[in-house]
Enzyme design. Sequence first.
Site, mmCIF file in Angstrom:
data_model
loop_
_atom_site.group_PDB
_atom_site.id
_atom_site.type_symbol
_atom_site.label_atom_id
_atom_site.label_comp_id
_atom_site.label_asym_id
_atom_site.label_seq_id
_atom_site.Cartn_x
_atom_site.Cartn_y
_atom_site.Cartn_z
ATOM 1 N N LYS A 1 53.400 33.786 61.545
ATOM 2 C CA LYS A 1 52.225 33.065 61.065
ATOM 3 C C LYS A 1 51.942 31.961 62.070
ATOM 4 C CE LYS A 1 49.668 32.989 57.211
ATOM 5 N NZ LYS A 1 49.217 34.066 56.358
ATOM 6 N N GLY B 1 38.987 33.245 40.155
ATOM 7 C CA GLY B 1 38.541 33.240 41.549
ATOM 8 C C GLY B 1 37.741 34.476 41.876
ATOM 9 N N VAL C 1 38.247 38.672 47.585
ATOM 10 C CA VAL C 1 39.118 39.635 46.902
ATOM 11 C C VAL C 1 38.778 39.708 45.413
ATOM 12 C CG1 VAL C 1 41.496 40.267 46.369
ATOM 13 C CG2 VAL C 1 40.980 39.185 48.553
ATOM 14 N N TYR D 1 36.107 39.104 43.602
ATOM 15 C CA TYR D 1 34.871 39.791 43.220
ATOM 16 C C TYR D 1 35.005 41.310 43.437
ATOM 17 C CZ TYR D 1 30.014 40.611 42.135
ATOM 18 O OH TYR D 1 28.868 41.059 41.519
#
Length: 355
Positions: free
Chosen positions: A80, A178, A182, A184
């Site tokens: 990362k 949320g 993702v 939706y």
Amino acid sequence: MGVFSAKEFDNHEDVSFFHDEKSGLKAIIAVHDTTLGPALGGTRMWDYANEAEALADVLRLSRGMTYKSSLAGINLGGGKSVIIGNSRTDKTPELFEAFGRAVDHMGGSYIAAEDVGTTVADLEIARRTTRHIAGISEGNCGDPSPATAYGVFYGLRAAVDFKIGKGGLNGIKVAVQGLGNVGYGLCELLRDAGAELVVADVHDAAVEKAVQNLGATAIGVDEIYDQAVDVFAPCALGAILNDDTISRLRVKIVAGSANNQLAEDRHARALMDKGILYVPDYAINAGGIIVISHEGGRFDRERAMSHVRGIYDTCQKIFIRAARERVTTAEVADKIAMERIEKVREEKAKLALAS
Ligand code: NAD
């Protein structure tokens, strides 16, 4: 600020700090483990309060990527990167070109992709100075969010089949927290499968769209934890499974895309004690990294999506083993991920001895 003494340090192979005076770049790249392949993970741009916070984030997130890729059966390691800065005000092309040089300096041991605070467009700029970038549009998989939503849908289905019964998703009630890229997308798939949706988002426009287009029922942001539904699908923030929220949950299953859903490891046990089936976050949200792992050569979308559908089987295996061993699903996911890495390590050691 110590690296080796940091609480989040977990025998990381490489932690590199980069500074470019001209562009103002301050970045850290962490490679946790490359046993399975080069370390792939997103680039997070965040206005960290201090450098120790940035270091803790990159150490924790890179370790998580090792587990996620291993469990998903991908030949990639965990890494990362973080860029310290405000993603709304500090972005310049020079900054991302300098970041690309930093990635290039890693010589291919780390491959960058988009994450919170960075976009495909930013990474396309970084691509000018390094080829070690994944998840950008040209000839590749593009935005990984639809694949993540698709994978969450299959992981959620596995949980419903296991916990409620194999009657499909028709009539199953899901509370989605949320409604971004993702969340939706997941709602669309759930609606098509006949599920009933209860939704919350801090952005009213996103909620309105789900109500209008998908027939969802809107609720307040804080009410999401009190819904008497079958599934809670967290698709926004981390650490939302904590002492307060778990005591309020009235669901049978928690299955959503958000990263680091458990505030602390012990919260996996708290969910289990309450009879709630928790689908480990990095098991269910691996769709994006899975499609990215199919890049290189000619991108075959159907093959990649078939791999994403494998999240169903991975989740089922976790549920069955957790029930058999009477441990949490989170513990089992970690075990399976580590077992694969250990096996490859042993094979590599044998090969090295033989040569
Ligand atoms: P996004 O930023 O597009 O969407 C997040 C949504 O959550 C936004 O609509 C935002 O308004 C909403 N939100 C923020 N705070 C909220 C709150 N308190 N209550 C309700 N809604 C709130 O992000 P995304 O790409 O859809 O990702 C969602 C989650 O899934 C994140 O945790 C992310 O780390 C994780 N994830 C995403 C991917 C991917 O491919 N995009 C892959 C793995 C994991």
